[in-house]
Enzyme design. Structure first.
Site, mmCIF file in Angstrom:
data_model
loop_
_atom_site.group_PDB
_atom_site.id
_atom_site.type_symbol
_atom_site.label_atom_id
_atom_site.label_comp_id
_atom_site.label_asym_id
_atom_site.label_seq_id
_atom_site.Cartn_x
_atom_site.Cartn_y
_atom_site.Cartn_z
ATOM 1 N N LYS A 31 -9.199 -29.320 -1.957
ATOM 2 C CA LYS A 31 -8.038 -30.520 -2.290
ATOM 3 C C LYS A 31 -8.198 -31.253 -0.929
ATOM 4 O O LYS A 31 -7.988 -32.469 -0.902
ATOM 5 C CB LYS A 31 -6.795 -29.879 -2.679
ATOM 6 C CG LYS A 31 -6.560 -29.492 -4.252
ATOM 7 C CD LYS A 31 -5.565 -28.436 -4.388
ATOM 8 C CE LYS A 31 -5.385 -28.211 -5.786
ATOM 9 N NZ LYS A 31 -4.474 -27.399 -6.333
ATOM 10 N N ASP A 85 1.380 -32.746 -9.349
ATOM 11 C CA ASP A 85 0.871 -31.784 -10.644
ATOM 12 C C ASP A 85 1.348 -31.849 -11.803
ATOM 13 O O ASP A 85 0.666 -31.641 -12.906
ATOM 14 C CB ASP A 85 1.337 -30.561 -10.091
ATOM 15 C CG ASP A 85 0.214 -29.564 -9.505
ATOM 16 O OD1 ASP A 85 -0.835 -29.661 -9.572
ATOM 17 O OD2 ASP A 85 0.746 -28.641 -8.693
ATOM 18 N N GLN A 128 0.570 -24.635 -4.169
ATOM 19 C CA GLN A 128 -0.347 -23.947 -4.966
ATOM 20 C C GLN A 128 0.199 -22.574 -5.665
ATOM 21 O O GLN A 128 0.851 -21.878 -4.917
ATOM 22 C CB GLN A 128 -1.455 -23.612 -3.673
ATOM 23 C CG GLN A 128 -2.779 -22.834 -4.462
ATOM 24 C CD GLN A 128 -3.439 -23.829 -5.272
ATOM 25 O OE1 GLN A 128 -3.356 -25.148 -5.270
ATOM 26 N NE2 GLN A 128 -4.257 -23.235 -6.418
#
Ligand code: GUN
Length: 283
Positions: free
Chosen positions: A51, A118, A95
């Site tokens: 990322k 997300d 995460q």
């Protein structure tokens, strides 16, 4: 035909890089994504690195915050609250998975909806299912982009999704439905699963079991999207949920692992970060 998520994501990231390069002049700064990694799980650490690397390429400012696996839940939530309040931060990603003592649900609902790159926040999920504007979750969004890139007609097709997670199975089923597919959601307890999957024109597999889908489960000409990221128990190499070599000879279109859905997830994260940034600066 093998759909290269790597190639498509490279093209899309190139386009985003061009777009982001105009932002300093237009808006005085570039988007800023903060990624929080808790603990030292090697798979999570490697995703977080991916990322950061993609952000660097696209020109998005990336801050990776690493905290020990022992961090108390309240301390993690306070960190998120401070990032919510920080006007220089456009996107926040924690995460997953998290250590057992931390509630993922509490973490996800603490990230402000506006910075939820997300698309996991309950308000984003609700907006998705109510057909309201929302941030789409990255993996499902990437899968739809891949299907369109490959010229797959979704409308009127029978889609079978194996897996019902909040991250992939449920939202990808919803996006396929919105594209006018007729969708069946199957899972590890589905009876006679091969009889269900053989009906699929489009088969999306997100169950997390190496080589779970065998050739007898796939009809000739089906489109097969493999979301699995597993270690092959024999070779230790990365492999998907689909027995690629056996299924590739039956499928009309298939995604490889690695180099399929994975790069598209990161690409869509970049896109979501830019979208959150633009909504903010346009306010
Ligand atoms: N873990 C596995 N996939 C994802 C994802 O898309 N987002 C986050 N935050 N964690 C994940």
């Amino acid at each position: 035909m093998i759909i290269s998520g790597k190639e498509l994501s490279a093209r899309l990231k190139e386009d985003m890089r061009g777009e982001v390069s105009t932002f300093p002049e237009k808006y005085g700064r570039v988007p800023h994504l903060v990624v929080i990694l808790v603990g030292d799980d090697s798979a999570s650490a490697s995703y977080v690195k991916g990322k950061a690397k993609a952000s660097e390429f696209v020109g998005i400012r990336n801050t990776t915050v690493h905290r020990p696996a022992t961090i108390p839940e309240e301390e993690l939530l306070d960190l998120i609250r401070s990032l919510n309040a920080d006007d220089t931060v456009d996107g926040i990603l924690v995460q997953l998975p998290l250590p057992d003592h931390i509630s993922e649900a509490r973490v996800i609902e603490t990230i402000s909806k506006e910075k939820d790159v997300d698309g996991f926040h309950p308000l984003n999920v609700a907006a998705l299912w109510q057909k309201q504007p929302c941030t789409l979750p990255c993996t499902p969004k990437g899968i739809i982009k891949m299907l369109k890139f490959a010229g797959v007609e979704i409308k009127g097709k029978r889609a079978v999704v194996i897996g019902r997670s909040n991250i992939v199975g449920l939202p990808v089923a919803k996006l396929l439905l919105d594209e006018n597919a007729t969708v069946t959601i199957a899972h590890s307890r589905t009876g006679n699963l091969p009889s269900v999957t053989r009906e699929a024109d489009i088969l999306v597999v997100a169950i997390g079991k190496p080589r779970f889908v065998t050739a007898d489960m796939v009809s000739d000409g089906a489109v097969v999207i493999d979301v699995g990221v597993n270690r092959d128990p024999e070779t230790g190499k990365l492999c998907g949920d689909v027995d690629f070599d056996a299924v590739a000879s039956k499928a009309s279109v298939i995604t490889p692992v690695p180099g399929g859905v994975g790069p598209m997830t990161i690409c869509c994260l970049m896109e979501n970060t830019i979208e959150c940034f633009l909504r903010k600066v346009a306010r």
